[in-house]
Scaffold this motif. Sequence first.
Motif, PDB file in Angstrom:
ATOM      1  N   PRO A 197       0.817  -1.221   0.000  1.00 13.28           N
ATOM      2  CA  PRO A 197       0.000   0.000   0.000  1.00 13.28           C
ATOM      3  C   PRO A 197       0.847   1.266   0.000  1.00 13.28           C
ATOM      4  N   PRO A 198       0.473   2.267  -0.801  1.00 10.69           N
ATOM      5  CA  PRO A 198       1.172   3.561  -0.744  1.00 10.69           C
ATOM      6  C   PRO A 198       0.790   4.304   0.538  1.00 10.69           C
ATOM      7  N   PRO A 199       1.528   5.321   0.914  1.00  7.19           N
ATOM      8  CA  PRO A 199       1.210   6.084   2.133  1.00  7.19           C
ATOM      9  C   PRO A 199      -0.214   6.621   2.093  1.00  7.19           C
ATOM     10  N   GLY A 200      -0.925   6.443   3.190  1.00  9.91           N
ATOM     11  CA  GLY A 200      -2.276   6.973   3.301  1.00  9.91           C
ATOM     12  C   GLY A 200      -3.351   6.131   2.649  1.00  9.91           C
ATOM     13  N   PHE A 201      -2.988   4.995   2.080  1.00 10.77           N
ATOM     14  CA  PHE A 201      -3.972   4.156   1.395  1.00 10.77           C
ATOM     15  C   PHE A 201      -4.905   3.500   2.410  1.00 10.77           C
ATOM     16  N   SER A 202      -6.207   3.622   2.183  1.00  7.44           N
ATOM     17  CA  SER A 202      -7.202   3.021   3.070  1.00  7.44           C
ATOM     18  C   SER A 202      -8.454   2.695   2.268  1.00  7.44           C
ATOM     19  N   ARG A 203      -8.960   1.470   2.431  1.00  2.00           N
ATOM     20  CA  ARG A 203     -10.154   1.045   1.728  1.00  2.00           C
ATOM     21  C   ARG A 203     -10.998   0.165   2.653  1.00  2.00           C
ATOM     22  N   SER A 204     -12.305   0.256   2.495  1.00  2.00           N
ATOM     23  CA  SER A 204     -13.198  -0.674   3.181  1.00  2.00           C
ATOM     24  C   SER A 204     -13.230  -1.984   2.418  1.00  2.00           C
ATOM     25  N   ASN A 205     -13.383  -3.079   3.148  1.00  2.00           N
ATOM     26  CA  ASN A 205     -13.495  -4.415   2.559  1.00  2.00           C
ATOM     27  C   ASN A 205     -12.314  -4.734   1.641  1.00  2.00           C
ATOM     28  N   LEU A 206     -11.114  -4.400   2.136  1.00  2.00           N
ATOM     29  CA  LEU A 206      -9.890  -4.619   1.373  1.00  2.00           C
ATOM     30  C   LEU A 206      -9.435  -6.068   1.535  1.00  2.00           C
ATOM     31  N   VAL A 207      -8.971  -6.651   0.417  1.00  2.00           N
ATOM     32  CA  VAL A 207      -8.481  -8.029   0.418  1.00  2.00           C
ATOM     33  C   VAL A 207      -7.082  -8.046  -0.171  1.00  2.00           C
ATOM     34  N   ALA A 208      -6.122  -8.556   0.586  1.00  2.00           N
ATOM     35  CA  ALA A 208      -4.743  -8.681   0.134  1.00  2.00           C
ATOM     36  C   ALA A 208      -4.520 -10.067  -0.458  1.00  2.00           C
ATOM     37  N   SER A 209      -3.301 -10.303  -0.938  1.00  2.00           N
ATOM     38  CA  SER A 209      -3.006 -11.569  -1.613  1.00  2.00           C
ATOM     39  C   SER A 209      -2.306 -12.579  -0.722  1.00  2.00           C
ATOM     40  N   SER A 210      -1.904 -12.166   0.472  1.00  3.78           N
ATOM     41  CA  SER A 210      -1.246 -13.076   1.409  1.00  3.78           C
ATOM     42  C   SER A 210      -1.416 -12.536   2.825  1.00  3.78           C
ATOM     43  N   LYS A 211      -1.116 -13.358   3.799  1.00  4.80           N
ATOM     44  CA  LYS A 211      -1.219 -12.915   5.189  1.00  4.80           C
ATOM     45  C   LYS A 211      -0.224 -11.790   5.463  1.00  4.80           C
ATOM     46  N   ALA A 212       0.993 -11.948   4.955  1.00  6.42           N
ATOM     47  CA  ALA A 212       2.002 -10.907   5.142  1.00  6.42           C
ATOM     48  C   ALA A 212       1.573  -9.608   4.481  1.00  6.42           C
ATOM     49  N   HIS A 213       0.972  -9.704   3.312  1.00  5.11           N
ATOM     50  CA  HIS A 213       0.476  -8.538   2.593  1.00  5.11           C
ATOM     51  C   HIS A 213      -0.640  -7.867   3.391  1.00  5.11           C
ATOM     52  N   ALA A 214      -1.555  -8.661   3.946  1.00  9.70           N
ATOM     53  CA  ALA A 214      -2.664  -8.116   4.733  1.00  9.70           C
ATOM     54  C   ALA A 214      -2.156  -7.371   5.959  1.00  9.70           C
ATOM     55  N   GLU A 215      -1.151  -7.913   6.620  1.00  6.99           N
ATOM     56  CA  GLU A 215      -0.582  -7.254   7.790  1.00  6.99           C
ATOM     57  C   GLU A 215       0.047  -5.922   7.417  1.00  6.99           C
ATOM     58  N   LEU A 216       0.619  -5.860   6.221  1.00  2.55           N
ATOM     59  CA  LEU A 216       1.214  -4.616   5.745  1.00  2.55           C
ATOM     60  C   LEU A 216       0.136  -3.581   5.442  1.00  2.55           C
ATOM     61  N   CYS A 217      -1.021  -4.051   4.956  1.00  3.77           N
ATOM     62  CA  CYS A 217      -2.121  -3.150   4.577  1.00  3.77           C
ATOM     63  C   CYS A 217      -2.847  -2.570   5.773  1.00  3.77           C
ATOM     64  N   GLY A 218      -2.785  -3.252   6.909  1.00  2.00           N
ATOM     65  CA  GLY A 218      -3.414  -2.702   8.097  1.00  2.00           C
ATOM     66  C   GLY A 218      -4.400  -3.647   8.745  1.00  2.00           C
ATOM     67  N   GLU A 219      -4.705  -3.381   9.987  1.00  4.98           N
ATOM     68  CA  GLU A 219      -5.575  -4.242  10.792  1.00  4.98           C
ATOM     69  C   GLU A 219      -6.947  -4.388  10.132  1.00  4.98           C
ATOM     70  N   GLY A 220      -7.431  -5.610  10.106  1.00  2.00           N
ATOM     71  CA  GLY A 220      -8.746  -5.893   9.558  1.00  2.00           C
ATOM     72  C   GLY A 220      -8.735  -6.342   8.116  1.00  2.00           C
ATOM     73  N   THR A 221      -7.621  -6.124   7.399  1.00  2.00           N
ATOM     74  CA  THR A 221      -7.554  -6.537   6.003  1.00  2.00           C
ATOM     75  C   THR A 221      -7.614  -8.057   5.899  1.00  2.00           C
ATOM     76  N   ARG A 222      -8.485  -8.558   5.025  1.00  2.69           N
ATOM     77  CA  ARG A 222      -8.551  -9.999   4.760  1.00  2.69           C
ATOM     78  C   ARG A 222      -7.551 -10.343   3.654  1.00  2.69           C
ATOM     79  N   TYR A 223      -7.334 -11.635   3.449  1.00  2.00           N
ATOM     80  CA  TYR A 223      -6.485 -12.045   2.336  1.00  2.00           C
ATOM     81  C   TYR A 223      -7.022 -13.318   1.701  1.00  2.00           C
ATOM     82  N   VAL A 224      -6.786 -13.441   0.407  1.00  2.00           N
ATOM     83  CA  VAL A 224      -7.125 -14.636  -0.361  1.00  2.00           C
ATOM     84  C   VAL A 224      -5.928 -14.974  -1.236  1.00  2.00           C
ATOM     85  N   HIS A 225      -5.395 -16.166  -1.067  1.00  2.00           N
ATOM     86  CA  HIS A 225      -4.291 -16.593  -1.922  1.00  2.00           C
ATOM     87  C   HIS A 225      -4.771 -16.807  -3.353  1.00  2.00           C
TER      88      HIS A 225
END
Length: 336
Positions: free
Chosen positions: A123-151
Amino acid sequence: MRILVVSVVYNSTPPIGYGGIQRVVHSLVEALVEFGHEVTLVAPPRSRCSGRTVEVAAYDPDRPWVRIRREGDLLSEEPLYETLVELTRREQFDVIHDWSFQNLFPVRHPDVLPAVISTCIPPPPGFSRSNLVASSKAHAELCGEGTRYVHYGLPLDDWEYTLSKSDELVHIAKIARYKAQHLAIMAARRSGRKLALAGNVEEPLYYNALVRPLLWMSRHVSYLGEISGTEDCLREAAALVQTPRWFDAFPLVILEALASATPVIAFAEGGVPEQVIHGETGFLCHDLSSLTEAFERLPEIDPQKCRDDAERRFSSRRMAEDYLDLYRRAMAGDNW
């Protein structure tokens, strides 16, 4: 379920040439259609799927994908937004799944449709989205608390593989400092293993100053140039080598290697440790020394276990099932 899937605008879906995320989107759409859902894909011209495709004529699929280094490299997503506004005015959908970079429609109209937003990059600085889904657990942790992930997943029924491997390893990536091909070459020299590099030269200075001289000095290492697809290159390779020196969220080429029954030797960056089972489907490394050791230990890995793990964890059907669960949560009013 009536699902509106929005792809990225930098290439067609599936892509012409490079475009890993477009291949992921296409695999997802095909699996959703296979499950019996009504899917509309919104993407640049020459895109296609087994559902319905709505092309956004403003984007040129022949425009080469470039590394986005500055704001001027970004394409405007306003034409994509305008297409979505018109489409949702005249038709009804149950949920929108947005893979675009700016997510203009769900951000500007959060109450029109339940939305799921997927991201494929740090994520770039200040990036925030509702119902955000990352591509991995590590990616989700980088995106912020509450982000889900789907491989990610692949259409494994269509993916050919063989257990008969050559003695040559392959490194598939853009030729750039953050991909660190020079370390793979040095490990090959130390271990005496054959290695082929495949990928377009993104950073000519890095290639000419470091990679090219090492190639001249390494008789067992070759450069294949840019390849049109990974399947043929991976199928008979002794192993895929990946040496990222940045946060690699969930590189698709690693899944493609496992689907090809090809072991993976990779630096443990980003989401890579969620893809490779150390000592079973490949080796996770941290420096040149451990990379060289992994080259030497490669005979310990059984290619069949690589394919078995791909079928167990990385099919497009599993990816679609995971996303369908998130669609239902979004439609029920859940926000994360």
